[in-house]
Design a protein around this motif. Structure first.
Motif, short mmCIF file in Angstrom:
data_model
loop_
_atom_site.label_atom_id
_atom_site.label_comp_id
_atom_site.label_asym_id
_atom_site.label_seq_id
_atom_site.Cartn_x
_atom_site.Cartn_y
_atom_site.Cartn_z
N VAL A 9 -43.67 1.42 100.33
CA VAL A 9 -44.19 2.60 101.04
C VAL A 9 -43.09 3.53 101.53
O VAL A 9 -43.40 4.62 102.03
CB VAL A 9 -45.12 2.20 102.20
N VAL A 27 -48.92 -0.20 104.40
CA VAL A 27 -49.58 0.81 103.58
C VAL A 27 -50.44 1.71 104.46
O VAL A 27 -50.40 2.94 104.36
CB VAL A 27 -50.43 0.15 102.47
N HIS A 62 -52.41 -3.53 98.42
CA HIS A 62 -51.12 -2.87 98.21
C HIS A 62 -51.08 -2.13 96.88
O HIS A 62 -52.11 -1.95 96.22
CB HIS A 62 -49.92 -3.79 98.46
N ILE A 119 -53.01 2.45 98.57
CA ILE A 119 -52.89 3.83 99.04
C ILE A 119 -54.25 4.51 98.99
O ILE A 119 -54.66 5.21 99.94
CB ILE A 119 -51.87 4.60 98.18
#
Length: 497
Positions: free
Chosen positions: A113, A163, A463, A468
């Protein structure tokens, strides 16, 4: 950092509130070493309120600012590696090597990230119609919550909160009450790295805390990892409350071994994948399917490698496998081994006879069982212990069918020297993660982790890019700006001409 009483981490500090508490054991010693407070509804509400308040400004922060915090967080995590690894081993029981591996895989997500600007880039199309442009953008969802299991007190939370936080959200973590100290330390270090106090909160507790998170109107998304019955319940309750849900359940991961597979490679892979972390991994290999011949050469090599496996406390650096998490869980594993034996399976290596069984601590020796049938309880249930079951299949097609008939579909692996066999396996096996001569095919952080069937409830994995998307909401924007020589007047209907 050693605590005698573990509280909650809310608004940047540890608080000691709640109307219940429970023991935290050191599984290698077999006794409690501290206590943990259980959050009531008021404590959960306080944590959610803190996350919601902090998220408003954090969600408006520049990507560069959020990125710098995650870079600094990574540096602090690495600086405190040994401390965090020691906490994992003390409260979970896994040996230092396993704890170090868990820590490293969690930090991978933080590293992932730090590429936030690239991850949150939208898409743009010029002139989808005359004078009209279109783009897609992603925004934070608000406050998310994670409910995580005992077996990976650092890695699984780090699948989630880095995240969510990097994407601009607030986060409330409810770790397992069996090994909660690691979660508090992870939250403290985030604030030290420059994260806003209140953005990342930790509440400890039991079903009462979980229930409040599931129903709280300001929690917009729930991430869960645990057993299948609980994952199904979490999914149904959270979805009914209108929340996004990713709920990862149990597993029964198979390792299919073809006759041409290298014997030494198979032995090393089977032992490490079945008995690492005492089998308390959702990606542990718990079933080996021997294809074609009698497989005696592979079994003999596995038994020889098991004899060299050192079981012991994390305090001994030579230990390769530690205890189970509780005495109750150890008894359950022993019961399932006994059930298989009673129904005709052959115990090749019996963990119930391991010398450490008689010592302090919740130890259970590595176990190898041949002649297992699919109707045995040991095969149908997730044992979650150091037990490897052996089944037989006449050919690859039969092996694939056997694996696909199992209700779990987290991971599966094939060991072979044949590219054609591997390709057939990859195309036809029903599992979310597939290994070819790799026993535990856990993807790196920039790919996503998750299974299918009863191993996953919800439609996104954790993840990676799917993470996202889970922690952001998309907007599609269509724009038209009249030019200086074309002043917009009257009604205009956009067409694709």
């Amino acid at each position: 950092m050693t605590r005698e009483l573990i509280g909650h981490f809310i608004d940047g500090k540890e608080i000691f509130e709640g109307d219940g508490r429970g023991p935290v054991y050191n599984p290698a010693l077999g006794r409690p070493v501290r206590e943990v407070l259980f959050a009531d509804e008021a404590v959960v509400d306080r944590a959610v309120a803190a996350a919601k308040a902090a998220q408003v400004a954090w969600g408006e922060e520049s990507l560069a600012r959020r990125q710098r915090v995650m870079f600094d967080y990574r540096s602090l995590l690495l600086a405190h590696r040994n401390e965090i690894v020691a906490l994992i081993s003390e409260e979970h029981g896994k040996v230092l090597g396993d704890a170090g591996g868990e820590f490293a895989r969690g930090v991978e997500v933080v590293e992932f990230v730090t590429g936030l600007p690239q991850l949150l880039k939208g898409q743009y199309n010029d002139s989808v119609s005359r004078g009209v442009d279109a783009m897609s953008v992603r925004y934070p969802i608000g406050v998310a919550a994670g409910i995580t299991p005992f077996n990976f007190p650092a890695m699984v939370p780090m699948w989630m909160f880095p995240v969510a936080l990097a994407a601009g959200n607030g986060f409330v973590l409810k770790p397992s009450e069996k090994d909660p100290s690691t979660a508090l330390r992870l939250a403290e270090l985030f604030v030290e790295a420059g994260g806003p106090p209140g953005l990342f909160n930790v509440v400890n507790g039991d079903q009462r805390a979980v229930g409040r998170l599931l129903e709280h109107p300001d929690v917009k998304a729930i991430s869960f990892v645990g057993s299948t019955p609980i994952a199904r319940s979490i999914y149904e309750r959270a979805a009914h409350a209108g929340k996004r849900v990713q709920a990862l359940g149990g597993a029964k991961n198979h390792m299919v071994v073809l006759p041409d597979a290298d014997i030494d490679t198979v032995a090393e892979a089977a032992v490490s994948a079945a008995y690492g972390s005492a089998g308390e991994r959702c990606m542990a290999i718990s079933v080996m399917v021997l294809v074609g011949d009698d497989g005696e050469a592979h079994l003999s090599a596995i038994k020889d490698r098991m004899q060299r496996l050192t079981v012991g406390s994390y305090l001994d650096p030579k230990s390769e496998m530690g205890p189970l998490i509780t005495g109750i869980h150890r008894d359950r594993v022993a019961r399932l081994v006994g059930e298989a034996e009673a129904k005709g399976a052959k115990i090749l290596v019996d963990g119930r006879q391991h010398p450490l069984i008689k010592e302090a601590g919740f130890f259970f020796g590595p176990t190898l069982i041949d002649g297992v049938r699919v109707d045995m309880e040991a095969y149908q249930e997730e044992i979650f212990g150091p037990v490897l079951l052996v089944l037989r299949a006449p050919n690859l097609e039969a092996a694939i069918a056997l694996v696909n008939e199992n209700p779990y579909a987290n991971g599966a692996a094939i060991f072979t020297g044949s590219g054609g066999a591997a390709r057939t396996f990859i195309r036809h096996i029903d599992a979310g993660m597939v290994g070819v001569n790799v026993p535990i095919p856990v993807p790196v952080a920039y790919h996503s982790f998750g299974g299918s069937k009863f191993s996953l409830f919800g439609d996104t994995h954790v993840h990676g890019e799917e993470g996202i998307r889970f922690y952001t909401r998309a907007k599609a924007v269509t724009m038209r700006w009249p030019g200086e020589d074309r002043i917009a007047t009257g009604m205009h209907f956009v067409t694709n001409s």
